[in-house]
Design an enzyme around this catalytic site. Structure first.
Site, PDB file in Angstrom:
ATOM      1  N   ALA A   1      30.148  36.857  34.123  1.00  0.00           N
ATOM      2  CA  ALA A   1      29.091  36.556  35.092  1.00  0.00           C
ATOM      3  C   ALA A   1      29.718  35.867  36.295  1.00  0.00           C
ATOM      4  O   ALA A   1      30.892  35.471  36.258  1.00  0.00           O
ATOM      5  CB  ALA A   1      28.035  35.647  34.467  1.00  0.00           C
ATOM      6  N   LYS A   2      28.990  35.732  37.350  1.00  0.00           N
ATOM      7  CA  LYS A   2      29.449  34.944  38.502  1.00  0.00           C
ATOM      8  C   LYS A   2      28.215  34.542  39.294  1.00  0.00           C
ATOM      9  O   LYS A   2      27.189  35.225  39.248  1.00  0.00           O
ATOM     10  CB  LYS A   2      30.389  35.782  39.389  1.00  0.00           C
ATOM     11  N   GLY A   3      28.356  33.448  40.043  1.00  0.00           N
ATOM     12  CA  GLY A   3      27.251  33.014  40.887  1.00  0.00           C
ATOM     13  C   GLY A   3      27.762  32.558  42.229  1.00  0.00           C
ATOM     14  O   GLY A   3      28.966  32.332  42.405  1.00  0.00           O
TER      15      GLY A   3
END
Ligand code: NAD
Length: 414
Positions: free
Chosen positions: A105-107
């Site tokens: 994931a990444k944000g």
């Protein structure tokens, strides 16, 4: 590959390059070409001057086939959804190659943290956490620091998430300060992984670190720790650089003293007894091991012919372009790819999560010993694939990672 390709396009091309070596059902490959979930949130924040500003934030979860998704949160004016999607996919492969029970994931938040006060950043972080709280959690998606976020940011996320949950949720983020559930050894972990993979790459060439010459581009968390640990392991670090430029000394630098100089003066440049060189020249000095640990796309078709190192260990994400990769492979240079070389950071993040869930904390020696086991095993598995298939270490790392994720997707079923 041209400089203007979007990061997600590049991520897809890298995926497809490896998939051609694998016997994967086309539908499963389609599943992995897209993120599982993309969330865009609007973040109203009261600024110190009383005005109200609305920021945009993203959280993208690429895959949860191997476990809860894992990946950092970046604060930068140039954050785009496309970039966050690419970074989320790369995290899936990084966790898989390291054999961690995590997806990717990444944000990110589009903001310029350098122009914001600490109070404004805290309000922004808490609002972002509240908005993404429905899609994160210790068994759902576990953020971590990335560009311009740090242990303090993680403490705010953990506190806000716990307040919403109504109970303590230390394991919702990693990279926390030691006082609120952080792990010993986390700060050094990425550089330590670089050092371990450099040793493995040399071992495969029947060499060890003693007296080996090293150049390091970037002198931040990854670059400075890598340089120090490589020197402690016996290497001679002949050149380092930061955003102001580089220094070169063929007889070797005292890295602890260069760190002191940088702390006092703000840069490595001007360190006594060294020649000043540019950031480009750092990559081209005579050395056996090169560690790019600053920016992406620095080793390209334009400078690859001047690079002298026999081993390149990618501390940074994406420092080598595919055209340069091909030239280096043909020349017999070992390139340890980013998803393997800098996986030490997420590996100790995994250890932090395990310690939080067990409420039982390890000594620094235990953390470092387990990190060495994980990184060494991952390196040798990738090397075995590279030898068996006659491909470079990058394609081999992708083959290993994608195979693991595909197996998990297949076993779970659709
Ligand atoms: P950092 O901000 O601590 O350090 C970056 C360094 O690069 C600084 O010394 C900076 O002066 C230097 N730099 C900036 N512009 C430069 C330029 N034009 N030329 C040369 N040097 C320049 O960042 P970091 O955490 O060390 O991250 C470096 C790279 O490693 C990034 O690609 C990051 O994504 C990657 N990475 C970091 C971690 C981690 O745990 N910190 C984990 C995996 C990957």
């Amino acid at each position: 590959m041209s400089q203007d390709r979007s990061p997600f396009d590049i991520a897809i091309e890298q995926f497809d390059n490896a998939v051609r070596y694998l016997d994967i059902e086309p539908g499963i490959a389609d599943v992995l070409r897209q993120p599982k979930r993309e969330v865009t949130v609007a973040l109203p924040v009261r600024m110190d001057d009383g005005s109200l500003r609305v920021f945009t934030g993203y959280r993208v979860q690429h895959s949860v086939a191997m476990g809860p998704s894992k990946g950092g949160i970046r604060y930068h004016p140039n954050v785009t959804l496309d970039e966050v999607k690419a970074l989320a996919m790369w995290m899936t492969w990084k966790c898989a190659v390291a054999d961690l029970p995590f997806g990717g994931a990444k944000g990110g938040i589009i903001c310029d943290p350098k122009t914001m006060s600490r109070d404004e950043l805290e309000r922004l972080t808490r609002r972002f956490t509240a908005e993404i709280a429905p899609v994160i959690g210790p068994m759902v998606d576990v953020p971590a620091p990335d560009v311009n976020t740090d242990a303090q940011t993680m403490a705010w996320i953990m506190d806000t998430y716990s307040a919403h949950a109504g109970n303590e949720q230390l394991a919702v983020v990693t990279g926390k300060p030691l006082g609120v559930g952080g792990s010993r050894g986390r700060e050094e972990a990425t550089g330590r992984g670089v050092m371990i993979t450099a040793m493995e790459a040399l071992r495969a060439r029947r060499m060890d670190l003693t007296g080996v010459t090293v150049a390091v581009q970037g002198f931040g968390n990854v670059g400075s720790v890598s340089a120090r640990l490589l020197q402690e392991a016996g290497a001679t670090v002949v050149a380092v650089s930061d955003s102001c430029g580089g220094i070169y000394c063929p007889s070797g630098l005292d890295i602890s003293d260069v760190l002191r100089h940088k702390a006092e003066s703000g840069s490595v440049v001007g360190y006594p007894g060294t020649d000043s060189i540019t950031n480009g020249e750092v990559l081209e000095v005579p050395c056996q091991v090169l560690v790019p640990a600053a920016l992406e796309k620095v080793i390209t078709g334009r400078n690859v012919d001047r690079i002298q190192a026999e081993v390149i260990v990618e501390g940074a994400n994406g420092p080598t372009t595919p055209d340069a990769d091909r030239v280096l492979f043909d020349r017999g240079v070992t390139v340890v790819p980013d998803i393997l070389a800098n996986s030490g950071g997420v590996t100790v993040s995994y250890f932090e999560w395990v310690q939080n869930l067990q409420a039982f904390y390890w000594s620094e020696e235990e953390v470092n010993a387990r990190l060495r086991d994980y990184v060494t095993r991952a390196y040798r598995e990738v090397q075995a694939v590279a030898e068996a298939k006659g491909v470079d270490m990058r394609v081999a790392a992708y083959i290993k990672a994608i195979s693991r994720v595909v197996q998990a997707v297949t076993l779970r079923g659709v």
